[in-house]
Design a protein around this motif. Structure first.
Motif, PDB file in Angstrom:
ATOM      1  N   THR A  18       0.826  -1.207   0.000  1.00  0.00           N
ATOM      2  CA  THR A  18       0.000   0.000   0.000  1.00  0.00           C
ATOM      3  C   THR A  18       0.867   1.267   0.000  1.00  0.00           C
ATOM      4  O   THR A  18       0.371   2.370   0.227  1.00  0.00           O
ATOM      5  N   HIS A  19       2.154   1.086  -0.216  1.00  0.00           N
ATOM      6  CA  HIS A  19       3.113   2.185  -0.295  1.00  0.00           C
ATOM      7  C   HIS A  19       3.279   2.946   1.023  1.00  0.00           C
ATOM      8  O   HIS A  19       3.441   4.167   1.046  1.00  0.00           O
ATOM      9  N   MET A  41       1.960  11.608  -5.407  1.00  0.00           N
ATOM     10  CA  MET A  41       0.875  12.470  -4.893  1.00  0.00           C
ATOM     11  C   MET A  41       1.244  13.942  -4.901  1.00  0.00           C
ATOM     12  O   MET A  41       0.403  14.795  -5.067  1.00  0.00           O
ATOM     13  N   GLN A  50     -10.448   7.603   9.031  1.00  0.00           N
ATOM     14  CA  GLN A  50     -11.837   7.169   9.271  1.00  0.00           C
ATOM     15  C   GLN A  50     -11.930   6.151  10.402  1.00  0.00           C
ATOM     16  O   GLN A  50     -12.990   5.631  10.678  1.00  0.00           O
ATOM     17  N   LEU A  60      -6.042  -4.198   4.525  1.00  0.00           N
ATOM     18  CA  LEU A  60      -6.657  -3.484   3.409  1.00  0.00           C
ATOM     19  C   LEU A  60      -8.039  -2.908   3.718  1.00  0.00           C
ATOM     20  O   LEU A  60      -8.774  -2.536   2.813  1.00  0.00           O
ATOM     21  N   GLN A  62     -10.406   0.060   4.662  1.00  0.00           N
ATOM     22  CA  GLN A  62     -10.214   1.492   4.438  1.00  0.00           C
ATOM     23  C   GLN A  62     -10.062   2.212   5.768  1.00  0.00           C
ATOM     24  O   GLN A  62     -10.872   2.048   6.679  1.00  0.00           O
ATOM     25  N   HIS A  65      -8.396   8.866   4.057  1.00  0.00           N
ATOM     26  CA  HIS A  65      -8.478   9.470   2.737  1.00  0.00           C
ATOM     27  C   HIS A  65      -7.440  10.580   2.654  1.00  0.00           C
ATOM     28  O   HIS A  65      -7.161  11.246   3.648  1.00  0.00           O
ATOM     29  N   GLU A  67      -5.932  13.882   0.109  1.00  0.00           N
ATOM     30  CA  GLU A  67      -6.037  14.715  -1.084  1.00  0.00           C
ATOM     31  C   GLU A  67      -4.747  15.507  -1.194  1.00  0.00           C
ATOM     32  O   GLU A  67      -4.284  16.094  -0.216  1.00  0.00           O
ATOM     33  N   THR A  68      -4.178  15.488  -2.388  1.00  0.00           N
ATOM     34  CA  THR A  68      -2.922  16.197  -2.596  1.00  0.00           C
ATOM     35  C   THR A  68      -3.063  17.083  -3.820  1.00  0.00           C
ATOM     36  O   THR A  68      -4.125  17.125  -4.444  1.00  0.00           O
ATOM     37  N   ALA A  71      -3.473  14.323  -6.625  1.00  0.00           N
ATOM     38  CA  ALA A  71      -4.210  13.070  -6.532  1.00  0.00           C
ATOM     39  C   ALA A  71      -5.179  13.053  -5.369  1.00  0.00           C
ATOM     40  O   ALA A  71      -5.075  13.845  -4.432  1.00  0.00           O
ATOM     41  N   VAL A  72      -6.128  12.153  -5.482  1.00  0.00           N
ATOM     42  CA  VAL A  72      -6.957  11.803  -4.324  1.00  0.00           C
ATOM     43  C   VAL A  72      -6.850  10.295  -4.174  1.00  0.00           C
ATOM     44  O   VAL A  72      -6.636   9.581  -5.147  1.00  0.00           O
ATOM     45  N   SER A  73      -6.979   9.815  -2.963  1.00  0.00           N
ATOM     46  CA  SER A  73      -6.994   8.372  -2.777  1.00  0.00           C
ATOM     47  C   SER A  73      -7.586   8.018  -1.426  1.00  0.00           C
ATOM     48  O   SER A  73      -7.422   8.748  -0.458  1.00  0.00           O
ATOM     49  N   ASP A  74      -8.283   6.900  -1.416  1.00  0.00           N
ATOM     50  CA  ASP A  74      -8.625   6.308  -0.138  1.00  0.00           C
ATOM     51  C   ASP A  74      -7.358   5.627   0.361  1.00  0.00           C
ATOM     52  O   ASP A  74      -6.490   5.235  -0.426  1.00  0.00           O
ATOM     53  N   PHE A  76      -5.669   2.518   2.886  1.00  0.00           N
ATOM     54  CA  PHE A  76      -6.040   1.198   3.366  1.00  0.00           C
ATOM     55  C   PHE A  76      -4.999   0.674   4.346  1.00  0.00           C
ATOM     56  O   PHE A  76      -3.803   0.958   4.201  1.00  0.00           O
TER      57      PHE A  76
ATOM     58  N   LYS B 271      -7.529  15.666 -10.755  1.00  0.00           N
ATOM     59  CA  LYS B 271      -6.660  14.888  -9.878  1.00  0.00           C
ATOM     60  C   LYS B 271      -6.724  13.420 -10.249  1.00  0.00           C
ATOM     61  O   LYS B 271      -7.756  12.919 -10.659  1.00  0.00           O
ATOM     62  N   ILE B 272      -5.602  12.773 -10.056  1.00  0.00           N
ATOM     63  CA  ILE B 272      -5.546  11.346 -10.323  1.00  0.00           C
ATOM     64  C   ILE B 272      -6.093  10.605  -9.113  1.00  0.00           C
ATOM     65  O   ILE B 272      -5.771  10.953  -7.983  1.00  0.00           O
ATOM     66  N   ASP B 273      -6.899   9.589  -9.336  1.00  0.00           N
ATOM     67  CA  ASP B 273      -7.353   8.767  -8.231  1.00  0.00           C
ATOM     68  C   ASP B 273      -6.381   7.600  -8.077  1.00  0.00           C
ATOM     69  O   ASP B 273      -6.286   6.733  -8.937  1.00  0.00           O
ATOM     70  N   LEU B 274      -5.648   7.607  -6.982  1.00  0.00           N
ATOM     71  CA  LEU B 274      -4.628   6.579  -6.768  1.00  0.00           C
ATOM     72  C   LEU B 274      -5.127   5.453  -5.863  1.00  0.00           C
ATOM     73  O   LEU B 274      -4.338   4.654  -5.366  1.00  0.00           O
ATOM     74  N   THR B 275      -6.432   5.406  -5.642  1.00  0.00           N
ATOM     75  CA  THR B 275      -6.967   4.436  -4.689  1.00  0.00           C
ATOM     76  C   THR B 275      -6.513   3.016  -4.979  1.00  0.00           C
ATOM     77  O   THR B 275      -6.128   2.270  -4.088  1.00  0.00           O
ATOM     78  N   PHE B 278      -2.986   2.341  -3.973  1.00  0.00           N
ATOM     79  CA  PHE B 278      -2.790   2.265  -2.530  1.00  0.00           C
ATOM     80  C   PHE B 278      -3.501   1.081  -1.888  1.00  0.00           C
ATOM     81  O   PHE B 278      -3.662   1.051  -0.679  1.00  0.00           O
TER      82      PHE B 278
END
Lengths: 147, 336
Positions: A18-19, A41, A50, A60, A62, A65, A67-68, A71-74, A76, B271-275, B278
């Motif tokens: 998951t980096h 990011m 959360q 894994l 969630q 979250h 935001e950069t 990028a956005v990402s959930d 885990f 924005k890129i979604d990197l979900t 990750f």
């Protein structure tokens, strides 16, 4: 590696798919974003968890979250275990992640198997092996409206 | 000289967060003293049910309007549109990210591909997100800028002010109709949960209709998808939003910005979604799991991926669309 600028990794840490990196601590392990994740990011604007300290999490599941600027990402859980604490400093100033990702920019502590994950060489190989796939995934998103 | 005023609607946060209430009060206090502006205060836009006085108040505003809410502007705009409060979406400059020169040079603006709003109303609605800054003066400055912009427009293309009745709980309340009392307008509605469709992105593919097994979606007389039974939606479940191939479905109260209506088009919000990178699962799998959980809660059988799952996506994943610039920028000289 994978771009003009190398993402410098720190030896002696554990690395996760998951980096996240992790470093054994009294509580179990301390986790943070790898320099590779931060390179993708870029500037972190917003970080949100959360789960609460004391919560048990599955691998894994969630947990948050991010935001950069790019990028956005959930986010885990990198391993199963119990979340002990979050780095409050990073919550109030997420730029610490960019400034000192392997140090003051740590994210959370977990009670978990501290040996889980890969060593730095395995992680680098993981990144190399997945680079094609990562490119395709990112390209796929970008072209998904056209192809 | 035009006597028209700009109607500002301040939509309160849910709950009683003192920080949020504090900002609302500061903004309200400064707007009450601001010339050229009428202020109305309503509860959280998302929770306003059809009979709520606050919603009726907004439906009776016919001119340009500024809406301050704790929602992404895109979510606020399409929420109002769904409620019959339509207009053009005004551009706002508060905290807007300025694209770098490089991005501007290479920028390929995303063309709107959606089916658009049903009715075009000739007025402008400016939506400001109260989460952008805690400094009430920034909002005041932006409202002043918008007022100047509106005045230019009013002067060049005068409307029929006599036919425009602006009702509100404003400084001039004694001159105006008592139809909307402040108490009624601020009556706390109960929390609601339902999807909001961004018709600038929606292509009417009907995948949400196929996917949702709770009867939330319907088709109107123009054969367009719409959120038919808002209150049939399952609280907390954003699954249909993950299924939508155009990311046109928003749940304004959802915790992930991409689902809550964060900007996904235009220059500033790409924005890129990197979900997936990750460790996130496939969006469709997650959506099916969320749907199953709701089915089981209702005493129905889980259906997994067997019902209403589109076949289109091999190799694709839902998430905010992006343009090539960001990829190139993020990955540095990708040789592809």
């Amino acid at each position: 590696m994978m771009g003009k600028y190398a993402a410098v990794m720190m030896p002696g840490l554990r690395y996760h798919r998951t980096h996240f990196w992790s470093r054994p601590s009294d509580a179990g392990s301390t986790f943070g974003f790898t320099s590779y994740a931060i390179r993708l990011m870029q500037d972190v604007y917003f970080l949100d968890w959360q789960v609460n300290a004391g919560d048990k999490v599955k691998l894994l599941e969630q947990i948050g979250h991010i935001e950069t600027s790019k990028a956005v990402s959930d986010l885990f859980a990198p391993v199963a275990g119990m979340v002990k604490s979050f780095n409050q400093e990073v919550l109030s100033d997420p730029s610490l992640i960019n400034v000192d990702g392997f140090g003051k920019g740590w994210l959370f502590e977990m009670e978990c198997d501290a040996t889980a994950g890969m060593d730095v060489h395995e992680y680098m190989k993981f990144l190399e092996d997945n680079w094609e796939k990562t490119q395709r995934m990112l390209k796929g998103k970008i072209n998904s409206g056209d192809d | 000289m035009s006597q028209r005023k700009l109607q500002v609607v301040l939509s309160q946060a849910q709950g009683r967060d003192p920080v949020r209430r504090g900002l609302e009060e500061e903004i309200a206090a400064s707007l009450l003293l601001e010339p050229g502006v009428d202020l109305g205060i309503v509860p959280h836009l998302y929770d306003l049910n059809p009979g709520h006085t606050g919603r009726l108040f907004m439906e009776n505003i016919h001119g340009d309007m500024v809406v301050l809410s704790w929602l992404y502007p895109r979510a606020a705009y399409w929420l109002l549109d769904r409620n019959g409060i339509g207009g053009k979406l005004g551009e706002t400059s508060i905290l807007a990210e300025q694209p770098s020169e490089e991005e501007e040079e290479n920028g390929e603006e995303q063309k709107p591909t959606g089916i658009g709003s049903v009715k075009e109303v000739n007025r402008t609605i400016y939506c400001l997100d109260l989460r952008d800054t805690r400094d009430h003066r920034k909002y005041l400055e932006e409202i002043r800028r918008i007022l100047a912009e509106c005045k230019d427009r009013w002067n060049t293309a005068p409307d029929k002010p006599s036919s425009v009745i602006q009702l509100g709980i404003t400084k001039k309340v004694e001159e105006q109709s008592q139809a909307f009392s402040q108490d009624d307008m601020l009556k706390a509605p109960s929390r609601r949960w339902y999807p909001v469709i961004d018709y600038s992105r929606c292509t009417n593919c009907m995948e949400c209709l196929d996917f949702c097994l709770f009867g939330v979606y319907g088709v109107d007389s123009l054969s367009r998808i719409f959120v038919d039974n808002q209150d049939s939606c399952k609280k907390g479940c954003p699954a249909c939003s993950r299924v939508c191939p155009e990311q046109a479905i928003m749940f304004p109260d959802y915790k992930s910005p991409a689902i809550a209506g964060a900007p996904v088009g235009g220059i500033s919000g790409l924005k890129i979604d990197l979900t997936k990178l990750f460790g996130g699962g496939d969006a469709l799998v997650v959506a099916a799991q969320e749907r199953d959980a709701e089915l089981v809660k209702d005493g129905r059988d889980a259906v997994g991926l067997a019902v209403g799952i589109p076949k289109r996506q091999t190799g694709k994943q839902s998430g905010p669309k992006d343009d090539l610039d960001n990829l190139m920028d993020a990955l540095d000289n990708l040789e592809v």
